[in-house]
Design a protein around this motif. Structure first.
Motif, PDB file in Angstrom:
ATOM      1  N   ALA A 163       0.850  -1.198   0.000  1.00 52.63           N
ATOM      2  CA  ALA A 163       0.000   0.000   0.000  1.00 52.63           C
ATOM      3  C   ALA A 163       0.886   1.248   0.000  1.00 52.63           C
ATOM      4  O   ALA A 163       1.887   1.310   0.718  1.00 52.63           O
ATOM      5  CB  ALA A 163      -0.915  -0.010   1.223  1.00 52.63           C
ATOM      6  N   VAL A 164       0.501   2.226  -0.813  1.00 57.54           N
ATOM      7  CA  VAL A 164       1.288   3.469  -0.938  1.00 57.54           C
ATOM      8  C   VAL A 164       0.335   4.664  -0.987  1.00 57.54           C
ATOM      9  O   VAL A 164      -0.695   4.604  -1.648  1.00 57.54           O
ATOM     10  CB  VAL A 164       2.131   3.468  -2.242  1.00 57.54           C
ATOM     11  N   THR A 165       0.719   5.728  -0.295  1.00 59.66           N
ATOM     12  CA  THR A 165      -0.013   6.990  -0.453  1.00 59.66           C
ATOM     13  C   THR A 165       0.935   8.179  -0.348  1.00 59.66           C
ATOM     14  O   THR A 165       1.981   8.097   0.295  1.00 59.66           O
ATOM     15  CB  THR A 165      -1.125   7.150   0.606  1.00 59.66           C
ATOM     16  N   LEU A 166       0.543   9.248  -0.988  1.00 59.31           N
ATOM     17  CA  LEU A 166       1.206  10.529  -0.765  1.00 59.31           C
ATOM     18  C   LEU A 166       0.555  11.195   0.435  1.00 59.31           C
ATOM     19  O   LEU A 166      -0.628  10.979   0.707  1.00 59.31           O
ATOM     20  CB  LEU A 166       1.065  11.437  -1.992  1.00 59.31           C
ATOM     21  N   GLN A 167       1.313  12.023   1.131  1.00 57.18           N
ATOM     22  CA  GLN A 167       0.761  12.680   2.319  1.00 57.18           C
ATOM     23  C   GLN A 167      -0.420  13.586   1.967  1.00 57.18           C
ATOM     24  O   GLN A 167      -1.316  13.783   2.770  1.00 57.18           O
ATOM     25  CB  GLN A 167       1.843  13.454   3.068  1.00 57.18           C
ATOM     26  N   LYS A 168      -0.442  14.113   0.728  1.00 59.32           N
ATOM     27  CA  LYS A 168      -1.514  15.061   0.374  1.00 59.32           C
ATOM     28  C   LYS A 168      -2.834  14.378   0.041  1.00 59.32           C
ATOM     29  O   LYS A 168      -3.857  15.048  -0.002  1.00 59.32           O
ATOM     30  CB  LYS A 168      -1.071  15.963  -0.766  1.00 59.32           C
ATOM     31  N   ASN A 169      -2.821  13.085  -0.234  1.00 63.49           N
ATOM     32  CA  ASN A 169      -4.106  12.439  -0.530  1.00 63.49           C
ATOM     33  C   ASN A 169      -4.325  11.145   0.256  1.00 63.49           C
ATOM     34  O   ASN A 169      -4.831  10.164  -0.261  1.00 63.49           O
ATOM     35  CB  ASN A 169      -4.329  12.248  -2.034  1.00 63.49           C
ATOM     36  N   MET A 170      -3.983  11.197   1.540  1.00 61.41           N
ATOM     37  CA  MET A 170      -4.155  10.018   2.399  1.00 61.41           C
ATOM     38  C   MET A 170      -5.627   9.626   2.525  1.00 61.41           C
ATOM     39  O   MET A 170      -5.962   8.452   2.550  1.00 61.41           O
ATOM     40  CB  MET A 170      -3.557  10.281   3.777  1.00 61.41           C
ATOM     41  N   GLU A 171      -6.486  10.645   2.607  1.00 63.56           N
ATOM     42  CA  GLU A 171      -7.907  10.337   2.792  1.00 63.56           C
ATOM     43  C   GLU A 171      -8.472   9.553   1.609  1.00 63.56           C
ATOM     44  O   GLU A 171      -9.157   8.548   1.793  1.00 63.56           O
ATOM     45  CB  GLU A 171      -8.687  11.629   2.992  1.00 63.56           C
ATOM     46  N   GLU A 172      -8.127   9.999   0.401  1.00 67.15           N
ATOM     47  CA  GLU A 172      -8.689   9.285  -0.765  1.00 67.15           C
ATOM     48  C   GLU A 172      -8.056   7.911  -0.955  1.00 67.15           C
ATOM     49  O   GLU A 172      -8.593   7.083  -1.684  1.00 67.15           O
ATOM     50  CB  GLU A 172      -8.583  10.137  -2.037  1.00 67.15           C
ATOM     51  N   ASN A 173      -6.920   7.633  -0.273  1.00 67.78           N
ATOM     52  CA  ASN A 173      -6.290   6.310  -0.365  1.00 67.78           C
ATOM     53  C   ASN A 173      -6.646   5.391   0.803  1.00 67.78           C
ATOM     54  O   ASN A 173      -6.117   4.282   0.898  1.00 67.78           O
ATOM     55  CB  ASN A 173      -4.770   6.459  -0.463  1.00 67.78           C
ATOM     56  N   GLU A 174      -7.543   5.861   1.668  1.00 65.74           N
ATOM     57  CA  GLU A 174      -7.866   5.031   2.842  1.00 65.74           C
ATOM     58  C   GLU A 174      -8.412   3.661   2.444  1.00 65.74           C
ATOM     59  O   GLU A 174      -8.086   2.656   3.063  1.00 65.74           O
ATOM     60  CB  GLU A 174      -8.856   5.758   3.753  1.00 65.74           C
ATOM     61  N   GLU A 175      -9.230   3.627   1.390  1.00 60.28           N
ATOM     62  CA  GLU A 175      -9.809   2.334   0.992  1.00 60.28           C
ATOM     63  C   GLU A 175      -8.709   1.346   0.591  1.00 60.28           C
ATOM     64  O   GLU A 175      -8.769   0.162   0.914  1.00 60.28           O
ATOM     65  CB  GLU A 175     -10.801   2.508  -0.161  1.00 60.28           C
ATOM     66  N   GLN A 176      -7.699   1.875  -0.130  1.00 66.28           N
ATOM     67  CA  GLN A 176      -6.579   1.024  -0.543  1.00 66.28           C
ATOM     68  C   GLN A 176      -5.911   0.383   0.687  1.00 66.28           C
ATOM     69  O   GLN A 176      -5.599  -0.812   0.694  1.00 66.28           O
ATOM     70  CB  GLN A 176      -5.559   1.879  -1.323  1.00 66.28           C
ATOM     71  N   PHE A 177      -5.697   1.170   1.729  1.00 63.70           N
ATOM     72  CA  PHE A 177      -5.019   0.661   2.928  1.00 63.70           C
ATOM     73  C   PHE A 177      -5.939  -0.278   3.724  1.00 63.70           C
ATOM     74  O   PHE A 177      -5.489  -1.290   4.269  1.00 63.70           O
ATOM     75  CB  PHE A 177      -4.540   1.836   3.793  1.00 63.70           C
ATOM     76  N   PHE A 178      -7.217   0.062   3.780  1.00 68.36           N
ATOM     77  CA  PHE A 178      -8.195  -0.775   4.480  1.00 68.36           C
ATOM     78  C   PHE A 178      -8.245  -2.160   3.831  1.00 68.36           C
ATOM     79  O   PHE A 178      -8.155  -3.197   4.512  1.00 68.36           O
ATOM     80  CB  PHE A 178      -9.563  -0.081   4.402  1.00 68.36           C
ATOM     81  N   VAL A 179      -8.334  -2.175   2.508  1.00 65.87           N
ATOM     82  CA  VAL A 179      -8.427  -3.447   1.777  1.00 65.87           C
ATOM     83  C   VAL A 179      -7.106  -4.211   1.859  1.00 65.87           C
ATOM     84  O   VAL A 179      -7.096  -5.450   1.968  1.00 65.87           O
ATOM     85  CB  VAL A 179      -8.858  -3.205   0.310  1.00 65.87           C
ATOM     86  N   PHE A 180      -5.995  -3.496   1.828  1.00 68.65           N
ATOM     87  CA  PHE A 180      -4.673  -4.120   2.011  1.00 68.65           C
ATOM     88  C   PHE A 180      -4.655  -4.912   3.327  1.00 68.65           C
ATOM     89  O   PHE A 180      -4.265  -6.087   3.371  1.00 68.65           O
ATOM     90  CB  PHE A 180      -3.621  -3.006   2.016  1.00 68.65           C
ATOM     91  N   GLY A 181      -5.110  -4.271   4.398  1.00 68.15           N
ATOM     92  CA  GLY A 181      -5.159  -4.946   5.698  1.00 68.15           C
ATOM     93  C   GLY A 181      -6.098  -6.135   5.699  1.00 68.15           C
ATOM     94  O   GLY A 181      -5.771  -7.211   6.215  1.00 68.15           O
ATOM     95  N   LYS A 182      -7.258  -5.940   5.100  1.00 64.53           N
ATOM     96  CA  LYS A 182      -8.262  -7.019   5.060  1.00 64.53           C
ATOM     97  C   LYS A 182      -7.712  -8.228   4.295  1.00 64.53           C
ATOM     98  O   LYS A 182      -7.894  -9.377   4.718  1.00 64.53           O
ATOM     99  CB  LYS A 182      -9.518  -6.461   4.372  1.00 64.53           C
ATOM    100  N   ARG A 183      -7.028  -7.966   3.181  1.00 60.19           N
ATOM    101  CA  ARG A 183      -6.493  -9.078   2.377  1.00 60.19           C
ATOM    102  C   ARG A 183      -5.395  -9.836   3.135  1.00 60.19           C
ATOM    103  O   ARG A 183      -5.298 -11.058   3.031  1.00 60.19           O
ATOM    104  CB  ARG A 183      -5.962  -8.530   1.046  1.00 60.19           C
ATOM    105  N   ILE A 184      -4.583  -9.118   3.883  1.00 65.37           N
ATOM    106  CA  ILE A 184      -3.535  -9.793   4.665  1.00 65.37           C
ATOM    107  C   ILE A 184      -4.182 -10.688   5.725  1.00 65.37           C
ATOM    108  O   ILE A 184      -3.795 -11.847   5.903  1.00 65.37           O
ATOM    109  CB  ILE A 184      -2.586  -8.756   5.312  1.00 65.37           C
ATOM    110  N   ALA A 185      -5.196 -10.158   6.404  1.00 62.34           N
ATOM    111  CA  ALA A 185      -5.868 -10.947   7.444  1.00 62.34           C
ATOM    112  C   ALA A 185      -6.570 -12.165   6.844  1.00 62.34           C
ATOM    113  O   ALA A 185      -6.559 -13.260   7.431  1.00 62.34           O
ATOM    114  CB  ALA A 185      -6.869 -10.067   8.198  1.00 62.34           C
TER     115      ALA A 185
END
Ligand SMILES: Cc1cc2nc3c(=O)[nH]c(=O)nc-3n(C[C@H](O)[C@H](O)[C@H](O)COP(=O)(O)O)c2cc1C
Length: 160
Positions: free
Chosen positions: A131-153
């Motif tokens: 999962a990767v995000t720029l500091q300026k658009n962390m909010e719009e990348n939240e789904e990417q990080f959420f799903v990244f975590g879900k897939r690992i689990a």
């Protein structure tokens, strides 16, 4: 099943995204997640974990010395055979977040971890190296990080 998230965060961006990954993981059954800043890692919990996820800011197109030092000195941690995943935050799209991730993945390979990003083949949101995000658009990348975590689990429950 236990999962550890180990991260370095000086100005809070990487810590914030670690929280999002944690909440994605916790949607899966039978999963207990703890987050550890790199200078305060619980050895027992990590050794009991089925997956260890590393989070790094991008510094000079690479990971930070704090993460590298921890990995260099991680002999007491049993990482072999666990899922290993990596995420990064960065200031610039051309700033080298993928290189930061790959530097950590090098270590995880040497440790004998099972490196897992989810992969773009699982569909959107696409994961490449992690999962990767720029500091300026962390909010719009939240789904990417959420799903990244879900897939690992999900993978932890499938494999262990
Ligand atoms: C010393 C330093 C070097 C940095 N170098 C880069 C860089 O090479 N590429 C980049 O995209 N961002 C760079 N950044 C920006 C950080 O990667 C970004 O702000 C990150 O989200 C900070 O994470 P944190 O808030 O968890 O500490 C740098 C920041 C600092 C303080």
């Amino acid at each position: 099943m236990k999962i550890s998230i180990i991260y370095f965060s000086k100005t809070g961006n990487t810590a914030k995204m670690a929280e999002v990954i944690k909440s994605g993981m916790e949607t899966e059954k039978n999963i207990e997640v703890r987050m550890f800043p790199i200078d305060n890692v619980d050895k027992e919990f990590v050794n009991d974990s089925k997956a260890v996820v590393f989070g790094t800011p991008t510094y000079y197109a690479n990971t930070t010395w704090q993460i590298k030092k921890w990995l260099d000195e991680s002999g007491a941690f049993k990482l072999e055979g666990k899922i290993g995943s990596v995420f990064a935050t960065a200031g610039y799209v051309q700033g080298g977040a993928d290189t930061a991730i790959l530097t950590i993945i090098n270590h995880l390979m040497v440790k004998g971890m099972l490196v897992y990003s989810g992969g773009a083949s699982l569909g959107q949101p696409y994961a490449h190296l992690g999962a990767v995000t720029l500091q300026k658009n962390m909010e719009e990348n939240e789904e990417q990080f959420f799903v990244f975590g879900k897939r690992i689990a999900t993978k932890v429950n499938l494999l262990f």
